[in-house]
Design a protein around this motif. Structure first.
Motif, mmCIF file in Angstrom:
data_model
loop_
_atom_site.group_PDB
_atom_site.id
_atom_site.type_symbol
_atom_site.label_atom_id
_atom_site.label_comp_id
_atom_site.label_asym_id
_atom_site.label_seq_id
_atom_site.Cartn_x
_atom_site.Cartn_y
_atom_site.Cartn_z
ATOM 1 N N GLU A 34 0.880 -45.409 85.331
ATOM 2 C CA GLU A 34 -0.505 -45.311 85.940
ATOM 3 C C GLU A 34 -0.657 -45.706 87.378
ATOM 4 N N MET A 35 -0.031 -47.087 87.420
ATOM 5 C CA MET A 35 -0.210 -47.652 88.761
ATOM 6 C C MET A 35 0.750 -47.420 89.896
ATOM 7 N N THR A 36 1.877 -46.516 89.608
ATOM 8 C CA THR A 36 2.629 -46.111 90.441
ATOM 9 C C THR A 36 2.571 -44.529 91.028
ATOM 10 N N ARG A 37 2.309 -44.285 91.928
ATOM 11 C CA ARG A 37 1.759 -42.860 92.333
ATOM 12 C C ARG A 37 3.113 -41.969 92.134
ATOM 13 N N ASN A 38 2.959 -40.968 91.224
ATOM 14 C CA ASN A 38 3.984 -40.085 90.958
ATOM 15 C C ASN A 38 5.094 -40.637 90.547
ATOM 16 N N LEU A 39 5.366 -41.659 89.649
ATOM 17 C CA LEU A 39 6.660 -42.223 89.415
ATOM 18 C C LEU A 39 7.782 -41.109 88.760
ATOM 19 N N THR A 40 7.160 -40.215 87.983
ATOM 20 C CA THR A 40 8.069 -39.092 87.525
ATOM 21 C C THR A 40 8.640 -38.405 88.500
ATOM 22 N N GLY A 41 7.806 -37.824 89.490
ATOM 23 C CA GLY A 41 8.159 -36.908 90.433
ATOM 24 C C GLY A 41 9.338 -37.809 91.356
ATOM 25 N N TRP A 42 9.143 -39.204 91.525
ATOM 26 C CA TRP A 42 10.073 -39.785 92.137
ATOM 27 C C TRP A 42 11.599 -40.111 91.611
ATOM 28 N N ALA A 43 11.218 -40.314 90.093
ATOM 29 C CA ALA A 43 12.586 -40.241 89.370
ATOM 30 C C ALA A 43 13.417 -38.971 89.252
ATOM 31 N N ARG A 44 12.680 -37.779 89.136
ATOM 32 C CA ARG A 44 13.088 -36.429 89.347
ATOM 33 C C ARG A 44 13.870 -36.394 90.643
ATOM 34 N N GLN A 45 13.454 -36.494 91.670
ATOM 35 C CA GLN A 45 13.747 -36.487 92.974
ATOM 36 C C GLN A 45 15.024 -37.410 93.241
ATOM 37 N N THR A 46 15.002 -38.545 92.760
ATOM 38 C CA THR A 46 16.195 -39.431 92.721
ATOM 39 C C THR A 46 17.420 -38.909 91.850
ATOM 40 N N LEU A 47 17.101 -38.476 90.727
ATOM 41 C CA LEU A 47 18.362 -38.110 90.212
ATOM 42 C C LEU A 47 18.853 -37.054 90.599
ATOM 43 N N THR A 48 18.309 -36.000 91.241
ATOM 44 C CA THR A 48 18.929 -34.875 91.999
ATOM 45 C C THR A 48 20.136 -35.273 93.017
ATOM 46 N N ARG A 49 20.108 -36.693 93.417
ATOM 47 C CA ARG A 49 20.896 -37.020 94.363
ATOM 48 C C ARG A 49 22.227 -37.660 93.329
ATOM 49 N N VAL A 50 22.105 -37.902 92.161
ATOM 50 C CA VAL A 50 23.159 -38.439 91.302
ATOM 51 C C VAL A 50 24.188 -37.568 90.861
ATOM 52 N N LYS A 51 25.364 -37.788 90.937
ATOM 53 C CA LYS A 51 26.579 -37.084 90.832
ATOM 54 C C LYS A 51 27.118 -37.762 89.478
ATOM 55 N N MET A 52 27.173 -36.675 88.294
ATOM 56 C CA MET A 52 28.030 -37.275 87.156
ATOM 57 C C MET A 52 29.269 -37.003 87.324
ATOM 58 N N THR A 53 30.352 -37.865 87.387
ATOM 59 C CA THR A 53 31.759 -37.696 87.458
ATOM 60 C C THR A 53 32.336 -37.707 86.260
ATOM 61 N N GLU A 54 31.780 -38.302 85.314
ATOM 62 C CA GLU A 54 32.535 -38.292 83.957
ATOM 63 C C GLU A 54 31.494 -38.569 82.753
ATOM 64 N N TRP A 55 31.684 -37.681 81.498
ATOM 65 C CA TRP A 55 30.984 -37.931 80.546
ATOM 66 C C TRP A 55 31.967 -37.462 79.213
ATOM 67 N N LYS A 56 31.981 -38.440 78.372
ATOM 68 C CA LYS A 56 32.742 -38.277 77.086
ATOM 69 C C LYS A 56 31.773 -38.941 76.044
ATOM 70 N N TRP A 57 31.853 -38.101 74.988
ATOM 71 C CA TRP A 57 31.258 -38.440 73.711
ATOM 72 C C TRP A 57 31.882 -37.962 72.304
ATOM 73 N N ASP A 58 32.322 -39.033 71.831
ATOM 74 C CA ASP A 58 33.211 -38.647 70.594
ATOM 75 C C ASP A 58 32.364 -39.102 69.296
ATOM 76 N N THR A 59 32.364 -38.344 68.426
ATOM 77 C CA THR A 59 31.571 -38.825 67.075
ATOM 78 C C THR A 59 32.161 -38.134 65.790
ATOM 79 N N SER A 60 32.499 -39.147 64.882
ATOM 80 C CA SER A 60 32.869 -38.859 63.597
ATOM 81 C C SER A 60 31.772 -38.957 62.440
ATOM 82 N N VAL A 61 31.567 -38.035 61.629
ATOM 83 C CA VAL A 61 30.290 -38.223 60.886
ATOM 84 C C VAL A 61 30.906 -37.557 59.180
ATOM 85 N N GLY A 62 30.338 -38.421 58.309
ATOM 86 C CA GLY A 62 30.503 -37.961 56.988
ATOM 87 C C GLY A 62 29.379 -38.499 55.966
#
Length: 233
Positions: free
Chosen positions: A110-138
């Motif tokens: 509420e007190m930070t002007r358009n915080l979600t817009g700032w977060a979206r704009q900043t994330l567009t500059r982020v480069k994801m160079t690795e993503w690994k996710w292994d799961t085992s379930v039973g």
């Protein structure tokens, strides 16, 4: 002869401009890791800035669920130009703590002007160079194990779909879900690596600072709320 000093000054200026360009373009690298297998939990986040001159790492090797609270054992280390500092904390988070954090997050929004817009704009500059996710379930039952495996796959592909809309994926995500038909079982291991240029990170910080100031002038207390969130939670 009189031109020599100006030549040295020009060379020095170009040298510092070159160094400044390298610093601005250098990546801020963030590595995350989480693993859970039975009662064994492990979480870690590491940040590297200025080619490793500054490193910050938070490791949570112990996560215990105690009724209505969670007990965390944290190990925090930082390295500045070769000097390493290390601290360890034991914390317990209960429902009241979670509720207080949520209330403060609402105040920040509420007190930070358009915080979600700032977060979206900043994330567009982020480069994801690795993503690994292994799961085992039973589940102990073949049919329910198969259904659960499909559900986990749906969750993972959904997460990647949302993530691809927020950041730049520079590597093919590696994911696997292995069914365990013999017994009730769950284990998961996730790791990722992302980076943003130092210049973009500094610019994002400055933009956030000015948004906080504007929000504080309009509603009051923006800076204090951020301070409470960062240092008193």
């Amino acid at each position: 002869m009189p031109l020599y000093p100006f030549g040295w000054m020009t060379a020095a200026g170009l040298f510092f401009l070159f160094i400044f360009s390298i610093v601005i373009a250098s990546p801020v690298v963030v590595n995350g890791h989480f693993a859970k297998s039975g009662n064994n939990d492990d979480a870690e986040i590491a940040i590297k800035v200025l080619f490793g001159l500054y490193r910050f790492r938070v490791k949570v090797p112990v996560i215990k669920f105690l009724g209505d609270s969670v007990q965390l054992k944290e190990q925090v280390s930082s390295t500045k130009t070769g000097i390493n500092t290390w601290k360890q904390f034991n914390e317990e988070i209960n429902a009241d703590d979670v509720e207080r954090i949520i209330d403060r997050l609402k105040d920040v929004l509420e007190m930070t002007r358009n915080l979600t817009g700032w977060a979206r704009q900043t994330l567009t500059r982020v480069k994801m160079t690795e993503w690994k996710w292994d799961t085992s379930v039973g589940t102990g039952d073949a049919m329910w194990t198969a259904m659960t495996t499909g559900f986990v796959w749906s969750v993972k592909t959904g997460v990647i779909g949302v993530l691809s809309q927020m950041v730049k994926l520079k590597a093919e995500p590696q994911m696997a879900v292995s069914p365990n038909y013999q017994q009730p079982y769950f284990s998961t291991e996730w790791s990722c690596s992302a980076k943003i240029s130092f210049g973009h990170a500094v610019l994002a910080g400055l933009k956030l600072f000015f948004r906080m100031r504007k929000g504080r002038r309009k509603k009051g207390g923006g800076g204090r709320t951020w301070q409470n969130l960062l240092f008193k939670v």
